[in-house]
Design an enzyme around this catalytic site. Structure first.
Site, PDB file in Angstrom:
ATOM      1  N   CYS A  71      44.318  37.833  32.229  1.00 57.07           N
ATOM      2  CA  CYS A  71      43.570  36.775  32.936  1.00 57.07           C
ATOM      3  C   CYS A  71      43.602  36.872  34.462  1.00 57.07           C
ATOM      4  O   CYS A  71      43.074  35.984  35.135  1.00 57.07           O
ATOM      5  CB  CYS A  71      44.030  35.382  32.501  1.00 57.07           C
ATOM      6  SG  CYS A  71      43.683  35.029  30.774  1.00 57.07           S
ATOM      7  N   ASP A  72      44.213  37.898  35.021  1.00 58.12           N
ATOM      8  CA  ASP A  72      44.167  38.082  36.476  1.00 58.12           C
ATOM      9  C   ASP A  72      44.290  39.567  36.829  1.00 58.12           C
ATOM     10  O   ASP A  72      44.998  39.938  37.753  1.00 58.12           O
ATOM     11  CB  ASP A  72      45.260  37.277  37.175  1.00 58.12           C
ATOM     12  CG  ASP A  72      45.034  37.171  38.690  1.00 58.12           C
ATOM     13  OD1 ASP A  72      43.873  37.308  39.144  1.00 58.12           O
ATOM     14  OD2 ASP A  72      46.021  36.962  39.419  1.00 58.12           O
ATOM     15  N   LEU A  73      43.587  40.394  36.062  1.00 61.30           N
ATOM     16  CA  LEU A  73      43.588  41.828  36.396  1.00 61.30           C
ATOM     17  C   LEU A  73      42.823  42.036  37.699  1.00 61.30           C
ATOM     18  O   LEU A  73      41.727  41.518  37.871  1.00 61.30           O
ATOM     19  CB  LEU A  73      42.926  42.646  35.283  1.00 61.30           C
ATOM     20  CG  LEU A  73      43.748  42.902  34.045  1.00 61.30           C
ATOM     21  CD1 LEU A  73      42.908  43.641  33.000  1.00 61.30           C
ATOM     22  CD2 LEU A  73      44.994  43.700  34.368  1.00 61.30           C
TER      23      LEU A  73
END
Length: 180
Positions: free
Chosen positions: A27-29
């Site tokens: 969810c935060d690549l």
């Protein structure tokens, strides 16, 4: 581009697969969360799981709704901003990482300040996505990687490439891109 295709793409993909096999959505690549493990800068790992979500998959649901939305605007898939989380979120971010690495001049206001994302450039990318166009005008010299970026960054997560399409792409197969 050669290093991206031979090392970066397969290793990030392998990392995403491992996360998803363990029912974790990152969810935060983003580039700042992809690290070299060795001094030769060959072995890549994904880190920083502060925004991660974990879900038990069942056959009926492959996406989940959440009320907590975290992530970095540029790399955040459109549906995640509305609280929808699925495996396709990480694939979108993967495509945006590749866009950033291959075309830094198309997304940054000032190349000397990597955190300086141009709001105008982001707005143009979003407009192009919703018009059913590739997110930028790609350099035809990088046609193969362009195709991967294009498939991974489709605005409709139902059409966006995921595991199967990336595997085919890695195997050198032609994979169709559908905007509608």
């Amino acid at each position: 581009p050669d290093f991206l295709e031979s090392e970066v793409i397969p290793q990030i993909f392998k990392g995403i697969l491992r996360l998803h096999e363990n029912k974790i959505y990152h969810c935060d690549l983003k580039p700042q969360n992809v690290f070299f493990l060795d001094k030769e800068q060959i072995e890549i790992v994904i880190g920083d799981y502060g925004s991660s979500k974990t879900f038990e998959f069942d056959a009926a649901k492959s996406s989940r709704k959440t009320t907590t939305v975290k992530g970095t605007d540029f790399y955040l898939p459109p549906e995640q901003a509305r609280g929808f989380i699925s495996d396709k979120n990480d694939y979108y971010s993967f495509g945006m990482i590749l866009l950033h690495l291959l075309y830094p001049d198309r997304i940054l206001l000032n190349l000397n300040e990597p955190k300086s994302l141009s709001r105008e450039k982001l707005k143009n990318i979003i407009e192009r996505q919703f018009e059913g166009k590739p997110i930028i005008e790609f350099n035809p010299e990088y046609q193969r990687i362009n195709q991967l970026i294009e498939g991974l960054t489709l605005v409709d997560f139902n059409l966006r490439w995921g595991k199967d399409e990336v595997e085919k792409w890695l195997d050198g197969e032609e994979v169709e891109i559908n905007y509608r």
